[in-house]
Design a protein around this motif. Structure first.
Motif, PDB file in Angstrom:
ATOM      1  N   LYS A 134     -28.906  22.879 -10.208  1.00 22.91           N
ATOM      2  CA  LYS A 134     -27.608  22.740 -10.339  1.00 22.91           C
ATOM      3  C   LYS A 134     -26.406  24.144 -10.678  1.00 22.91           C
ATOM      4  O   LYS A 134     -25.366  24.457 -10.662  1.00 22.91           O
ATOM      5  CB  LYS A 134     -26.736  21.610 -11.674  1.00 22.91           C
ATOM      6  N   SER A 135     -27.707  24.637 -11.808  1.00 16.38           N
ATOM      7  CA  SER A 135     -27.556  26.122 -12.853  1.00 16.38           C
ATOM      8  C   SER A 135     -28.270  27.074 -11.614  1.00 16.38           C
ATOM      9  O   SER A 135     -26.986  27.685 -11.359  1.00 16.38           O
ATOM     10  CB  SER A 135     -28.435  25.909 -13.335  1.00 16.38           C
ATOM     11  N   ILE A 136     -28.752  26.942 -10.552  1.00 14.29           N
ATOM     12  CA  ILE A 136     -29.001  28.290  -8.729  1.00 14.29           C
ATOM     13  C   ILE A 136     -27.657  27.948  -8.195  1.00 14.29           C
ATOM     14  O   ILE A 136     -27.060  28.338  -7.697  1.00 14.29           O
ATOM     15  CB  ILE A 136     -30.336  27.253  -8.214  1.00 14.29           C
ATOM     16  N   TRP A 137     -27.226  26.446  -8.287  1.00 12.23           N
ATOM     17  CA  TRP A 137     -26.231  26.659  -7.013  1.00 12.23           C
ATOM     18  C   TRP A 137     -24.849  26.796  -7.065  1.00 12.23           C
ATOM     19  O   TRP A 137     -24.198  27.570  -6.606  1.00 12.23           O
ATOM     20  CB  TRP A 137     -25.912  25.017  -7.131  1.00 12.23           C
ATOM     21  N   ILE A 138     -24.621  26.911  -9.171  1.00 11.18           N
ATOM     22  CA  ILE A 138     -22.948  27.082  -9.276  1.00 11.18           C
ATOM     23  C   ILE A 138     -23.788  29.097  -9.540  1.00 11.18           C
ATOM     24  O   ILE A 138     -22.492  29.808  -8.750  1.00 11.18           O
ATOM     25  CB  ILE A 138     -22.739  26.578 -10.522  1.00 11.18           C
ATOM     26  N   SER A 139     -24.970  29.214  -9.840  1.00 13.38           N
ATOM     27  CA  SER A 139     -24.581  30.924  -9.940  1.00 13.38           C
ATOM     28  C   SER A 139     -24.374  31.394  -8.596  1.00 13.38           C
ATOM     29  O   SER A 139     -24.888  32.804  -8.458  1.00 13.38           O
ATOM     30  CB  SER A 139     -25.503  31.212 -10.474  1.00 13.38           C
ATOM     31  N   SER A 140     -25.419  30.573  -7.989  1.00 13.96           N
ATOM     32  CA  SER A 140     -24.498  31.207  -6.482  1.00 13.96           C
ATOM     33  C   SER A 140     -23.431  31.288  -5.184  1.00 13.96           C
ATOM     34  O   SER A 140     -23.158  32.080  -4.431  1.00 13.96           O
ATOM     35  CB  SER A 140     -25.771  30.428  -5.060  1.00 13.96           C
ATOM     36  N   GLY A 141     -22.730  30.479  -5.838  1.00  9.37           N
ATOM     37  CA  GLY A 141     -21.578  30.223  -5.370  1.00  9.37           C
ATOM     38  C   GLY A 141     -21.275  29.432  -4.341  1.00  9.37           C
ATOM     39  O   GLY A 141     -20.644  28.990  -4.084  1.00  9.37           O
ATOM     40  N   TRP A 142     -22.367  28.168  -4.323  1.00  8.81           N
ATOM     41  CA  TRP A 142     -22.512  26.971  -3.627  1.00  8.81           C
ATOM     42  C   TRP A 142     -20.612  26.021  -4.140  1.00  8.81           C
ATOM     43  O   TRP A 142     -20.366  25.566  -3.079  1.00  8.81           O
ATOM     44  CB  TRP A 142     -23.665  26.104  -3.423  1.00  8.81           C
ATOM     45  N   GLN A 143     -20.566  26.220  -4.982  1.00 10.87           N
ATOM     46  CA  GLN A 143     -19.336  24.791  -5.411  1.00 10.87           C
ATOM     47  C   GLN A 143     -18.646  25.691  -4.857  1.00 10.87           C
ATOM     48  O   GLN A 143     -17.663  24.682  -4.635  1.00 10.87           O
ATOM     49  CB  GLN A 143     -19.714  25.415  -7.242  1.00 10.87           C
ATOM     50  N   TRP A 144     -17.512  26.625  -3.968  1.00 13.91           N
ATOM     51  CA  TRP A 144     -17.294  26.381  -3.970  1.00 13.91           C
ATOM     52  C   TRP A 144     -17.177  26.348  -2.056  1.00 13.91           C
ATOM     53  O   TRP A 144     -16.079  26.926  -1.305  1.00 13.91           O
ATOM     54  CB  TRP A 144     -16.299  28.727  -3.445  1.00 13.91           C
ATOM     55  N   MET A 145     -17.985  26.119  -1.668  1.00  9.70           N
ATOM     56  CA  MET A 145     -18.344  26.219  -0.082  1.00  9.70           C
ATOM     57  C   MET A 145     -17.676  25.510   0.506  1.00  9.70           C
ATOM     58  O   MET A 145     -16.605  25.190   1.769  1.00  9.70           O
ATOM     59  CB  MET A 145     -19.545  25.492  -0.340  1.00  9.70           C
ATOM     60  N   HIS A 146     -17.323  24.357  -0.608  1.00  9.66           N
ATOM     61  CA  HIS A 146     -15.920  22.874   0.657  1.00  9.66           C
ATOM     62  C   HIS A 146     -14.549  23.784   0.486  1.00  9.66           C
ATOM     63  O   HIS A 146     -13.721  23.599   1.564  1.00  9.66           O
ATOM     64  CB  HIS A 146     -15.706  21.788  -0.376  1.00  9.66           C
ATOM     65  N   PHE A 147     -14.679  24.770  -0.538  1.00  8.49           N
ATOM     66  CA  PHE A 147     -13.203  25.171   0.125  1.00  8.49           C
ATOM     67  C   PHE A 147     -13.208  26.203   0.957  1.00  8.49           C
ATOM     68  O   PHE A 147     -12.295  27.132   1.096  1.00  8.49           O
ATOM     69  CB  PHE A 147     -12.278  25.875  -0.969  1.00  8.49           C
ATOM     70  N   LYS A 148     -14.465  26.329   2.024  1.00  7.98           N
ATOM     71  CA  LYS A 148     -14.071  27.452   3.273  1.00  7.98           C
ATOM     72  C   LYS A 148     -13.341  27.073   4.131  1.00  7.98           C
ATOM     73  O   LYS A 148     -13.010  27.990   5.292  1.00  7.98           O
ATOM     74  CB  LYS A 148     -15.305  27.249   3.088  1.00  7.98           C
ATOM     75  N   VAL A 149     -13.420  25.640   4.198  1.00  7.31           N
ATOM     76  CA  VAL A 149     -11.944  25.687   5.605  1.00  7.31           C
ATOM     77  C   VAL A 149     -11.636  23.978   5.235  1.00  7.31           C
ATOM     78  O   VAL A 149     -11.404  23.126   4.358  1.00  7.31           O
ATOM     79  CB  VAL A 149     -13.359  25.192   6.984  1.00  7.31           C
ATOM     80  N   PHE A 150     -10.318  24.632   5.968  1.00  3.19           N
ATOM     81  CA  PHE A 150      -9.573  22.981   5.197  1.00  3.19           C
ATOM     82  C   PHE A 150      -8.816  22.495   6.908  1.00  3.19           C
ATOM     83  O   PHE A 150      -8.049  21.068   6.165  1.00  3.19           O
ATOM     84  CB  PHE A 150      -8.249  24.237   4.348  1.00  3.19           C
TER      85      PHE A 150
END
Length: 348
Positions: free
Chosen positions: A57-73
């Protein structure tokens, strides 16, 4: 209840087409990002496997994957985006991958699937299942049994917990085996303009310009067409056919009268020579002449019954009277109607 996603952009709005997410533009980039993610996790987890999920989870957040879901609306494109991304994580679950890579891919599938926004206003489209081929699912289910070594045993409880949550929630949609290559990605390959021009230049004598032809190109083509037409017209009549190959003359179309006459006279002499060699040939020529004469008489009678001017009313100067005279003189060695056509050319 889930609905099939459809276009939802307002008039004039720009949306990303679903084919973008199945093309090499997205697939290749996403594969590189997943490779970076799982490789970093594998290296750090090998050093400290006790808190593997927290590490991921720490690697996921530091890599920016937490914003992936807001790529397409947009729902129509978002459905393809979610399914393709999950499928790219599933690819790293095959048995040929290392154990830590498969653990990282499992964590990636779980986090990406579980963190789909569901309380935003307006709500975003979310997939309700994880599509996984049957062979990949078997490889995933045996993953906890591969963690019984002394070094990897701390991973066992956390991997088992994540996997049991997915299984108990019926998150998996089982698909046919990946050996059938029904889900091969990417589906569309992007070719850069320069590379496409290079390929075209190799396959064609001259590379075409992209897009619509310009006004200058249209004028150039029109001038070339006019010049070619003028050259063709100035060439005049076609040359006279070669009389040594009479069987090919029927494929030619002589334009000048002299060429037509010469070709006809040669062919007529050859045919009459063949028909005059035997009694059967002369009889066939006589029957053909009588058939033509009989047909002309029928036409003359039909025209007369309708009050039209016909060939028999003008005496010997009319066509019917001349044909009757020629056909009647065939016993003296005449060629009949064929001789009349030859006389016509001679008169010309």
């Amino acid at each position: 209840m889930s609905f099939v996603p459809g276009p939802s952009a307002s008039r004039g709005g720009i949306i990303v087409q679903p084919t973008y997410f199945t093309s090499s533009l997205y697939v290749d980039s996403c594969r590189e990002d997943i490779e970076t993610l799982v490789q970093e996790f594998s290296q750090k987890c090998h050093e400290n496997p006790i808190h593997s999920f927290s590490l991921f989870k720490s690697i996921w957040i530091s890599s920016g994957w937490q914003w992936m879901h807001f790529k397409v609306f947009d729902a129509y494109a978002r459905d393809a985006f979610l399914r393709v991304t999950i499928r790219l994580f599933i690819e790293r679950l095959r048995s040929s991958e290392s154990v830590l890579t498969r653990v990282g891919a499992l964590y990636g599938v779980y986090v990406f699937y579980s963190t789909q926004p569901c309380t935003s206003a307006p709500g975003l489209h979310a997939v309700s299942g994880i599509e996984v081929p049957s062979d990949m699912l078997q490889s995933l289910l045996v993953l906890p049994s591969l963690l019984d070594t002394e070094q990897l045993s701390p991973l066992g409880p956390q991997v088992t917990n994540v996997l049991s949550q997915l299984v108990s929630s019926d998150a998996f949609y089982i698909l046919p085996s990946s050996d059938l290559e029904l889900y091969k990605l990417p589906r569309e390959i992007f070719v850069p303009d320069r590379e496409e021009d290079a390929v075209t230049a190799k396959t064609l004598p001259t590379a075409r310009k992209r897009g619509r032809p310009s006004r200058r190109d249209k004028q150039k083509r029109a001038n070339q067409a006019a010049a070619a037409l003028e050259t063709w017209l100035l060439q005049g009549a076609c040359p006279a056919p070669d009389t040594s190959e009479l069987h090919d003359d029927h494929d030619r179309v002589p334009v000048s009268i002299s060429a037509s006459r010469d070709a006809y006279m040669v062919q007529k002499r050859v045919m009459l020579d063949v028909l005059g060699r035997g009694e059967s040939g002369r009889e066939a020529l006589r029957v053909a002449n009588e058939a033509v004469l009989r047909r002309l008489r029928e036409i003359d009678e039909m025209a007369a019954s309708q009050g039209l001017e016909v060939g028999g009313e003008g005496g010997e100067k009319t066509g019917l009277a001349r044909i009757e005279k020629v056909v009647g003189g065939m016993e003296e060695g005449s060629s009949g109607i064929l001789g009349m056509v030859g006389d016509f050319f001679e008169a010309r």
